[in-house]
Design an enzyme around this catalytic site. Structure first.
Site, PDB file in Angstrom:
ATOM      1  N   GLU A   7     -13.133   6.993 -13.548  1.00  0.00           N
ATOM      2  CA  GLU A   7     -12.841   7.593 -12.239  1.00  0.00           C
ATOM      3  C   GLU A   7     -11.719   8.640 -12.335  1.00  0.00           C
ATOM      4  OE1 GLU A   7     -10.217   5.846  -9.364  1.00  0.00           O
ATOM      5  OE2 GLU A   7     -10.261   3.913 -10.372  1.00  0.00           O
ATOM      6  N   ASP A  58      -9.178  -3.269   7.455  1.00  0.00           N
ATOM      7  CA  ASP A  58      -9.063  -2.415   6.268  1.00  0.00           C
ATOM      8  C   ASP A  58      -9.666  -3.091   5.040  1.00  0.00           C
ATOM      9  OD1 ASP A  58      -8.460  -0.616   4.317  1.00  0.00           O
ATOM     10  OD2 ASP A  58      -6.354  -0.355   4.877  1.00  0.00           O
ATOM     11  N   ASP A  60     -15.082   0.314  -1.776  1.00  0.00           N
ATOM     12  CA  ASP A  60     -15.456  -0.111  -3.138  1.00  0.00           C
ATOM     13  C   ASP A  60     -16.303  -1.381  -3.091  1.00  0.00           C
ATOM     14  OD1 ASP A  60     -13.774   1.928  -3.977  1.00  0.00           O
ATOM     15  OD2 ASP A  60     -12.254   0.614  -4.865  1.00  0.00           O
ATOM     16  N   LYS A  91      -4.864  -5.549  -7.427  1.00  0.00           N
ATOM     17  CA  LYS A  91      -3.431  -5.750  -7.171  1.00  0.00           C
ATOM     18  C   LYS A  91      -3.234  -6.674  -5.986  1.00  0.00           C
ATOM     19  CE  LYS A  91      -1.396  -1.599  -8.984  1.00  0.00           C
ATOM     20  NZ  LYS A  91      -2.216  -0.384  -8.914  1.00  0.00           N
TER      21      LYS A  91
END
Ligand code: PSU
Ligand code: MN
Length: 304
Positions: free
Chosen positions: A26, A139, A143, A160
């Site tokens: 990416e 939210d 992905d 994370k």
């Protein structure tokens, strides 16, 4: 029709057509994930590692409105340095293309473009997921939706803990996305090897990975997989240090009213600022580790 939009560089095209292993990479990680010149240096090293492990790297981005598969070193340098490169997820692609703009692709859009080109394996650092307090904010990274429908397997170091990892796993379960631990039973949390959450399946070799993904796709089970590869021990960070930084970043984002697509880059930058150079070094080395596994996995997949 696709040729109008999609530009695959010669080496990558040759590899895809002859069934050689290719690993997609990416570009948001280059434009929004690390400071210049470390970002460019890292991106070039990642490509080198993939080649050393027997596969062809294909860094993906949108340049002047073209979906590019396999950037040149100059293009990587440009992307790493340029101001105003737009973070591009699924919804953004048509606008970046129509406006002939430059877009750095996220996990979602890199998967889309990789699939258009016929690439099955993608290596990166961390995926997006369900944010903390998503019960209120809604939210949830695009992905996750992409992993549910696009046939590309993503090698990463988990996610994370700026995210709610438990909710992220629940979401992936609902969407039928397997979360696979590479030589681990536990979901790694990017900077640390542990998270307290279990993966769905543990695999111990690139061959095992390739066999499972081959079966998934031959059965017509649409979608990708999360291959969670823990950060090497010597680069992993202290849990308390990283958690403190994450808490601080989250509360600052709240005070500042950061929303939408700015949230992830804001939190990543804050955590980096608060933990200094250490987190950057960790970040770089976990990406190298994922590049290596991505290449080995792509190689096994190409042999099956
Ligand atoms: N998480 C990281 N590093 C990253 C990203 C996420 O640890 O670089 C980037 C990836 O490109 C990912 C994107 O696809 O952020 C997710 O953004 P959002 O949460 O806005 O969907
Ligand atoms: Mn979001």
């Amino acid at each position: 029709m696709l040729e109008k939009y999609l530009v695959i560089n010669d080496a990558v095209k040759e590899a895809i057509e002859s069934g050689k292993p290719v690993v997609a990479l990416e570009s948001t990680i280059i434009s929004h994930g690390m400071p210049y010149p470390k970002n460019v240096e890292t991106a070039l090293n990642v490509e080198k590692i993939i080649r050393e492990n027997g596969a062809i790297p294909a860094t993906i981005a949108i340049l002047n409105g073209k979906l590019k598969v396999g950037l040149t070193a100059d293009e990587i340098e440009y992307l790493g340095k340029a101001e105003g490169v737009i973070k591009t997820s699924r919804r953004d692609i048509p606008f970046i293309v129509a406006r002939k703009a430059n877009g750095a692709t996220t996990v979602a859009s890199t998967m889309i473009i990789a699939a258009m080109a016929g690439i099955k394996v993608f290596a990166t650092g961390g995926i997006g997921g369900v944010h903390r307090e998503a019960q209120q904010t809604f939210d949830i990274s695009a992905d996750l939706e992409e992993l549910a429908k696009t046939n590309v397997a993503v090698v990463c170091a988990g996610a994370k803990s700026i995210l709610d990892l438990g909710l992220t796993l629940e979401y992936l379960e609902t969407k039928g996305v397997p979360v696979i631990g590479y030589k681990t039973e536990e979901l790694p949390a990017f900077y640390t090897r542990e998270s307290g959450f279990k993966v769905d399946y543990r695999v111990n070799s690139p061959l095992e990975l390739a066999e499972a993904l081959k079966a998934k796709w031959e059965l017509g089970l649409q979608g990708g997989a999360v291959i969670a590869n823990p950060i090497p021990e010597e680069f992993s960070m202290d849990l308390t240090t990283i958690n403190l930084a994450i808490e601080k970043a989250l509360s600052e984002a709240k005070t500042k009213g950061i929303k939408g697509k700015e949230t992830t880059p804001f939190l990543l930058a804050k955590v980096k600022e608060l933990t200094g150079g250490e987190s950057l070094e960790s970040n770089i080395h976990l990406v190298y580790n994922n590049a290596k596994l991505g290449a080995q996995f792509a190689l096994e997949l190409s042999k099956l």
